[in-house]
Design an enzyme around this catalytic site. Structure first.
Site, PDB file in Angstrom:
ATOM      1  CG  HIS A   1      -2.109   0.882   1.117  1.00  0.00           C
ATOM      2  ND1 HIS A   1      -2.020   2.223   0.844  1.00  0.00           N
ATOM      3  CD2 HIS A   1      -3.445   0.617   1.215  1.00  0.00           C
ATOM      4  CE1 HIS A   1      -3.235   2.746   0.796  1.00  0.00           C
ATOM      5  NE2 HIS A   1      -4.127   1.791   1.012  1.00  0.00           N
TER       6      HIS A   1
ATOM      7  CG  HIS B   1      -5.945   5.805  -1.014  1.00  0.00           C
ATOM      8  ND1 HIS B   1      -6.236   6.308   0.219  1.00  0.00           N
ATOM      9  CD2 HIS B   1      -6.003   4.449  -0.889  1.00  0.00           C
ATOM     10  CE1 HIS B   1      -6.462   5.305   1.068  1.00  0.00           C
ATOM     11  NE2 HIS B   1      -6.318   4.179   0.414  1.00  0.00           N
TER      12      HIS B   1
ATOM     13  CG  ASP C   1     -11.814  -0.242   1.109  1.00  0.00           C
ATOM     14  OD1 ASP C   1     -12.868  -0.413   1.746  1.00  0.00           O
ATOM     15  OD2 ASP C   1     -10.718   0.032   1.650  1.00  0.00           O
TER      16      ASP C   1
ATOM     17  CG  HIS D   1     -12.851   2.935   0.472  1.00  0.00           C
ATOM     18  ND1 HIS D   1     -11.549   3.029   0.027  1.00  0.00           N
ATOM     19  CD2 HIS D   1     -12.789   3.110   1.822  1.00  0.00           C
ATOM     20  CE1 HIS D   1     -10.744   3.238   1.059  1.00  0.00           C
ATOM     21  NE2 HIS D   1     -11.460   3.290   2.150  1.00  0.00           N
TER      22      HIS D   1
ATOM     23  CG  HIS E   1      -8.277  -2.794   0.640  1.00  0.00           C
ATOM     24  ND1 HIS E   1      -7.838  -1.497   0.487  1.00  0.00           N
ATOM     25  CD2 HIS E   1      -7.201  -3.586   0.430  1.00  0.00           C
ATOM     26  CE1 HIS E   1      -6.534  -1.511   0.197  1.00  0.00           C
ATOM     27  NE2 HIS E   1      -6.134  -2.761   0.148  1.00  0.00           N
TER      28      HIS E   1
ATOM     29  CG  HIS F   1     -11.903   1.179   7.192  1.00  0.00           C
ATOM     30  ND1 HIS F   1     -10.751   0.616   6.712  1.00  0.00           N
ATOM     31  CD2 HIS F   1     -12.282   2.071   6.241  1.00  0.00           C
ATOM     32  CE1 HIS F   1     -10.430   1.157   5.552  1.00  0.00           C
ATOM     33  NE2 HIS F   1     -11.343   2.045   5.251  1.00  0.00           N
TER      34      HIS F   1
ATOM     35  CD  GLU G   1      -7.315  -1.351   3.746  1.00  0.00           C
ATOM     36  OE1 GLU G   1      -8.458  -1.068   3.322  1.00  0.00           O
ATOM     37  OE2 GLU G   1      -6.276  -0.873   3.278  1.00  0.00           O
TER      38      GLU G   1
HETATM   39 ZN    ZN Z   1     -10.641   3.533   3.921  1.00  0.00          ZN
HETATM   40 FE    FE Z   2      -8.681   0.269   1.592  1.00  0.00          FE
HETATM   41 FE    FE Z   3      -6.333   2.198   1.044  1.00  0.00          FE
END
Ligand code: ZN
Ligand code: FE
Ligand code: FE
Length: 276
Positions: free
Chosen positions: A67, A107, A176, A179, A211, A226, A256
Site C-alpha cells: 500500500h 489511493h 474496498d 469505500h 479490501h 472502517h 483494514e
Molecule cells: Zn478507507
Molecule cells: Fe482500503
Molecule cells: Fe487504502
C-alpha cells in the site's frame, strides 16, 4: 482456502512480516511501503527479502498487496506535492521489484477543487511517467468513498484513469468494500448488480484484490470510516456472500479493520470458516 490477511507493520522487514502473517493465520497481507503519513522508506536488505520469498514459496502462498502512503497525491494543485508523489511512486515501484510479481495499491488522489477531469489527467500523467515495461508489479487503483475531492468515487472515474495509461496491462483495481458502500454501491442487497456494473464499466478481469472492511456509516455517506467485520452497516451476512462469490472467491482479501493482532486473527479464522 480463502486468501486472506491483514495489514502488517513493515518496521522489522520482510521476514518479520511473513512470520507475523503466519502467526495471524494469514496467507497474504498488506503493508505500507513507507510511513503511511509520508516520509522516507527503510533500506531493503536483500537477505531479509530472500528469507521472506523462501518462506512464501515453501508455504505455497501467493501475492501480497503493498500500500502506498496516504500522503501521495499525484493530482494535487501544488507542483511540490505532485513531485513528491511521482518520486515516491517511482521509488516504491523500484523497491517492489525485490519481491517480483506482486501488487502495489494506491489511493488515486484528491483533486482539491480542480475538478475530477483534471485530477484524472494528472494521475494518469504520473502513472505514465512511473510505469516501466520491464516492471513485474501490477499497480492497483483503489475504489474510494468519495470523501472531499477524492478521485475514484465511482467506477467510471477509475476507468477514465485506466484509459489514459499507456501500459494499461500493468494496471488493476482493488475494491474496498467500505469505500464502495460509502460511495453508494449496494453490495449488501445487490452484490451481483454491483459486480455486473463493475464488469461493464471497468471489466472484472481488472479486479485483482479486495479490501474487506465493514463501514460505520450508511450506504452513500461518503465518509470512509472502517468497522470490524460484522460490526458495521454492511454486516456479516454480506461478507459471507462476498468471500464466496464465484467472481471474487479466488482474489486476495485484505482486512483494514480497526483491530489488534488478536482481533485480526479472530476475523481471519471467522472468515476462513465461512468460506466454502
Ligand atoms: Zn478507507
Ligand atoms: Fe482500503
Ligand atoms: Fe487504502
Amino acid at each position: 482456502m480463502l486468501r486472506i490477511g491483514s495489514h502488517i507493520s513493515s518496521a522489522k522487514g520482510y521476514e518479520a512480516m511473513g512470520n507475523q502473517a503466519l502467526k495471524l493465520g494469514a496467507n497474504t497481507f498488506a503493508f505500507f511501503t513507507r510511513n503511511p503519513r509520508g516520509g522516507s522508506a527503510k533500506e531493503i536488505r536483500p537477505k531479509d527479502v530472500e528469507k521472506f520469498l523462501c518462506l512464501w514459496k515453501e508455504k505455497g502462498y501467493q501475492k501480497i498487496v503493498a500500500h502506498a502512503p496516504y500522503t501521495l497525491n499525484g493530482c494535487s494543485d501544488r507542483e511540490e506535492v505532485r513531485r513528491f508523489a511521482r518520486e515516491t511512486f517511482a521509488s516504491d515501484l523500484e523497491r517492489m521489484e525485490y519481491t517480483p510479481g506482486n501488487y502495489y495499491n494506491f489511493h488515486p488522489g484528491s483533486h482539491v477543487g480542480q475538478g475530477s477531469e483534471i485530477g484524472i489527467s494528472l494521475i494518469a500523467e504520473m502513472l505514465n511517467l512511473c510505469l516501466k515495461k520491464e516492471m513485474t508489479t501490477t499497480v492497483l487503483l483503489e475504489t474510494m468513498a468519495g470523501k472531499g475531492s477524492e478521485v475514484g468515487r465511482n467506477f467510471e472515474e477509475l476507468r477514465a484513469i485506466l484509459e489514459k495509461v499507456d501500459l494499461e496491462e500493468k494496471m488493476g483495481v482493488c475494491l474496498d468494500t467500505c469505500h464502495v458502500w460509502d460511495a453508494g454501491y449496494d453490495i449488501v442487497h445487490n452484490l451481483d448488480g454491483v459486480l455486473n456494473e463493475f464488469d461493464q464499466v471497468i471489466g472484472l478481469s481488472r479486479l485483482k484484490a479486495i479490501h474487506i472492511n465493514d463501514s460505520l456509516n450508511p450506504m452513500g455517506s461518503h465518509k470512509d470510516r472502517h468497522a470490524r467485520i460484522g460490526e458495521g452497516m454492511i454486516g456479516l451476512e454480506a461478507f459471507e456472500q462476498i468471500i464466496n462469490h464465484p467472481r471474487l472467491k479466488e482474489l486476495p482479501f485484505i482486512l483494514e479493520t480497526p483491530n489488534d493482532d488478536a482481533g485480526w486473527a479472530a476475523e481471519i479464522a471467522m472468515l476462513q470458516k465461512a468460506y466454502h
